[in-house]
Design a protein around this motif. Sequence first.
Motif, PDB file in Angstrom:
ATOM      1  N   GLN A  83       0.818  -1.218   0.000  1.00 18.46           N
ATOM      2  CA  GLN A  83       0.000   0.000   0.000  1.00 18.46           C
ATOM      3  C   GLN A  83       0.851   1.267   0.000  1.00 18.46           C
ATOM      4  O   GLN A  83       0.476   2.269  -0.608  1.00 18.46           O
ATOM      5  CB  GLN A  83      -0.918  -0.001   1.225  1.00 18.46           C
ATOM      6  CG  GLN A  83      -1.864   1.185   1.266  1.00 18.46           C
ATOM      7  CD  GLN A  83      -2.830   1.112   2.439  1.00 18.46           C
ATOM      8  OE1 GLN A  83      -2.881   0.122   3.183  1.00 18.46           O
ATOM      9  NE2 GLN A  83      -3.615   2.149   2.611  1.00 18.46           N
ATOM     10  N   TRP A  84       1.987   1.252   0.683  1.00 13.21           N
ATOM     11  CA  TRP A  84       2.847   2.436   0.791  1.00 13.21           C
ATOM     12  C   TRP A  84       4.274   2.123   0.337  1.00 13.21           C
ATOM     13  O   TRP A  84       5.227   2.232   1.113  1.00 13.21           O
ATOM     14  CB  TRP A  84       2.858   2.949   2.227  1.00 13.21           C
ATOM     15  CG  TRP A  84       1.568   3.543   2.684  1.00 13.21           C
ATOM     16  CD1 TRP A  84       0.981   4.696   2.222  1.00 13.21           C
ATOM     17  CD2 TRP A  84       0.691   3.041   3.691  1.00 13.21           C
ATOM     18  NE1 TRP A  84      -0.193   4.925   2.872  1.00 13.21           N
ATOM     19  CE2 TRP A  84      -0.404   3.931   3.791  1.00 13.21           C
ATOM     20  CE3 TRP A  84       0.708   1.928   4.527  1.00 13.21           C
ATOM     21  CZ2 TRP A  84      -1.452   3.733   4.684  1.00 13.21           C
ATOM     22  CZ3 TRP A  84      -0.329   1.727   5.408  1.00 13.21           C
ATOM     23  CH2 TRP A  84      -1.396   2.629   5.481  1.00 13.21           C
ATOM     24  N   PRO A  85       4.468   1.748  -0.930  1.00 14.55           N
ATOM     25  CA  PRO A  85       5.807   1.337  -1.396  1.00 14.55           C
ATOM     26  C   PRO A  85       6.849   2.454  -1.370  1.00 14.55           C
ATOM     27  O   PRO A  85       8.048   2.171  -1.321  1.00 14.55           O
ATOM     28  CB  PRO A  85       5.545   0.847  -2.824  1.00 14.55           C
ATOM     29  CG  PRO A  85       4.308   1.563  -3.252  1.00 14.55           C
ATOM     30  CD  PRO A  85       3.485   1.730  -2.010  1.00 14.55           C
ATOM     31  N   LYS A  86       6.421   3.715  -1.412  1.00 10.71           N
ATOM     32  CA  LYS A  86       7.389   4.819  -1.363  1.00 10.71           C
ATOM     33  C   LYS A  86       7.905   5.078   0.047  1.00 10.71           C
ATOM     34  O   LYS A  86       8.936   5.717   0.224  1.00 10.71           O
ATOM     35  CB  LYS A  86       6.767   6.091  -1.929  1.00 10.71           C
ATOM     36  CG  LYS A  86       6.498   5.999  -3.418  1.00 10.71           C
ATOM     37  CD  LYS A  86       5.907   7.266  -3.954  1.00 10.71           C
ATOM     38  CE  LYS A  86       5.646   7.110  -5.446  1.00 10.71           C
ATOM     39  NZ  LYS A  86       4.965   8.258  -6.003  1.00 10.71           N
ATOM     40  N   LEU A  87       7.177   4.583   1.036  1.00 12.84           N
ATOM     41  CA  LEU A  87       7.558   4.818   2.434  1.00 12.84           C
ATOM     42  C   LEU A  87       8.084   3.564   3.132  1.00 12.84           C
ATOM     43  O   LEU A  87       8.901   3.663   4.040  1.00 12.84           O
ATOM     44  CB  LEU A  87       6.352   5.347   3.225  1.00 12.84           C
ATOM     45  CG  LEU A  87       5.777   6.682   2.780  1.00 12.84           C
ATOM     46  CD1 LEU A  87       4.512   6.999   3.563  1.00 12.84           C
ATOM     47  CD2 LEU A  87       6.809   7.780   2.956  1.00 12.84           C
ATOM     48  N   ILE A  88       7.595   2.404   2.724  1.00 13.87           N
ATOM     49  CA  ILE A  88       7.911   1.157   3.422  1.00 13.87           C
ATOM     50  C   ILE A  88       8.748   0.236   2.550  1.00 13.87           C
ATOM     51  O   ILE A  88       8.415  -0.026   1.404  1.00 13.87           O
ATOM     52  CB  ILE A  88       6.621   0.408   3.833  1.00 13.87           C
ATOM     53  CG1 ILE A  88       5.840   1.209   4.866  1.00 13.87           C
ATOM     54  CG2 ILE A  88       6.950  -0.982   4.365  1.00 13.87           C
ATOM     55  CD1 ILE A  88       4.502   0.590   5.244  1.00 13.87           C
ATOM     56  N   THR A  89       9.826  -0.255   3.148  1.00 16.98           N
ATOM     57  CA  THR A  89      10.599  -1.352   2.571  1.00 16.98           C
ATOM     58  C   THR A  89      10.515  -2.491   3.566  1.00 16.98           C
ATOM     59  O   THR A  89      10.804  -2.308   4.754  1.00 16.98           O
ATOM     60  CB  THR A  89      12.077  -0.952   2.363  1.00 16.98           C
ATOM     61  OG1 THR A  89      12.126   0.224   1.570  1.00 16.98           O
ATOM     62  CG2 THR A  89      12.853  -2.065   1.691  1.00 16.98           C
ATOM     63  N   LEU A  90      10.116  -3.648   3.096  1.00 13.67           N
ATOM     64  CA  LEU A  90       9.947  -4.805   3.965  1.00 13.67           C
ATOM     65  C   LEU A  90      11.044  -5.814   3.650  1.00 13.67           C
ATOM     66  O   LEU A  90      11.212  -6.218   2.505  1.00 13.67           O
ATOM     67  CB  LEU A  90       8.563  -5.425   3.734  1.00 13.67           C
ATOM     68  CG  LEU A  90       8.111  -6.477   4.716  1.00 13.67           C
ATOM     69  CD1 LEU A  90       8.078  -5.925   6.140  1.00 13.67           C
ATOM     70  CD2 LEU A  90       6.739  -6.998   4.320  1.00 13.67           C
ATOM     71  N   GLU A  91      11.794  -6.176   4.675  1.00 12.61           N
ATOM     72  CA  GLU A  91      12.865  -7.152   4.512  1.00 12.61           C
ATOM     73  C   GLU A  91      12.561  -8.375   5.360  1.00 12.61           C
ATOM     74  O   GLU A  91      12.158  -8.252   6.509  1.00 12.61           O
ATOM     75  CB  GLU A  91      14.202  -6.559   4.957  1.00 12.61           C
ATOM     76  CG  GLU A  91      14.637  -5.359   4.159  1.00 12.61           C
ATOM     77  CD  GLU A  91      15.906  -4.734   4.706  1.00 12.61           C
ATOM     78  OE1 GLU A  91      16.655  -5.424   5.430  1.00 12.61           O
ATOM     79  OE2 GLU A  91      16.138  -3.558   4.416  1.00 12.61           O
ATOM     80  N   GLN A  92      12.762  -9.529   4.773  1.00 16.39           N
ATOM     81  CA  GLN A  92      12.607 -10.777   5.510  1.00 16.39           C
ATOM     82  C   GLN A  92      13.855 -11.586   5.227  1.00 16.39           C
ATOM     83  O   GLN A  92      13.875 -12.473   4.396  1.00 16.39           O
ATOM     84  CB  GLN A  92      11.325 -11.495   5.086  1.00 16.39           C
ATOM     85  CG  GLN A  92      10.924 -12.660   5.978  1.00 16.39           C
ATOM     86  CD  GLN A  92      11.501 -13.987   5.529  1.00 16.39           C
ATOM     87  OE1 GLN A  92      11.229 -14.442   4.427  1.00 16.39           O
ATOM     88  NE2 GLN A  92      12.296 -14.595   6.372  1.00 16.39           N
ATOM     89  N   THR A  93      14.944 -11.229   5.909  1.00 18.69           N
ATOM     90  CA  THR A  93      16.220 -11.889   5.665  1.00 18.69           C
ATOM     91  C   THR A  93      16.513 -12.972   6.688  1.00 18.69           C
ATOM     92  O   THR A  93      17.414 -13.766   6.496  1.00 18.69           O
ATOM     93  CB  THR A  93      17.377 -10.869   5.682  1.00 18.69           C
ATOM     94  OG1 THR A  93      17.368 -10.198   6.945  1.00 18.69           O
ATOM     95  CG2 THR A  93      17.227  -9.860   4.559  1.00 18.69           C
ATOM     96  N   GLU A  94      15.751 -12.982   7.771  1.00 19.91           N
ATOM     97  CA  GLU A  94      15.988 -13.948   8.840  1.00 19.91           C
ATOM     98  C   GLU A  94      14.725 -14.759   9.098  1.00 19.91           C
ATOM     99  O   GLU A  94      13.625 -14.345   8.764  1.00 19.91           O
ATOM    100  CB  GLU A  94      16.397 -13.228  10.131  1.00 19.91           C
ATOM    101  CG  GLU A  94      17.657 -12.402  10.009  1.00 19.91           C
ATOM    102  CD  GLU A  94      18.900 -13.228   9.751  1.00 19.91           C
ATOM    103  OE1 GLU A  94      18.980 -14.383  10.236  1.00 19.91           O
ATOM    104  OE2 GLU A  94      19.794 -12.735   9.047  1.00 19.91           O
TER     105      GLU A  94
END
Length: 165
Positions: A55-66
């Motif tokens: 919904q907010w790609p310009k504000l949120i970066t989601l990382e799932q590295t662990e």
Amino acid sequence: MGENIVGRALKSRGISSTVILLLLVLDVACSYTPDYKTYHDVDRFNKEIEEMAAQWPKLITLEQTERSRDGNPLYLLRLTGGAPSDGKRKINILITFGEHSREFVPVESFFKLVRGLCSNYEQGDEVVKFILTHVNLLLIGLVNPDGRKYLERKKDYCWRGMANS
């Protein structure tokens, strides 16, 4: 208040009515089942955090590295606006939620914080824009997904353990 056999036994040993009432309240609290229409279980948490990032790609970066010990995803949500106009480096602030599996409100606070900041940024709120321009918020919304899943599976909402320790 009517007395039961436990209440009479405690009173006969000099234990006050206040303590008896507290014990009764704790007994009721420990038999409480959370309303997952209000609170997020782990699966709904994972789905909703991904939806917010979309919904907010310009504000949120989601990382799932662990992943947790049990293989559950651990998400790091980066919430930030544009670069500061003064050329200074942004401050990084890490905030974690959901350390204790039986505490539901911190995880809900995570969602409230993210939604509030993103919505207000979109609406042009100058204070929020200033904050997100000068700060990188690094948010972990559910630090203990293994503990929360254990709690959900066992339905022991007074469990005080840490599944990942």
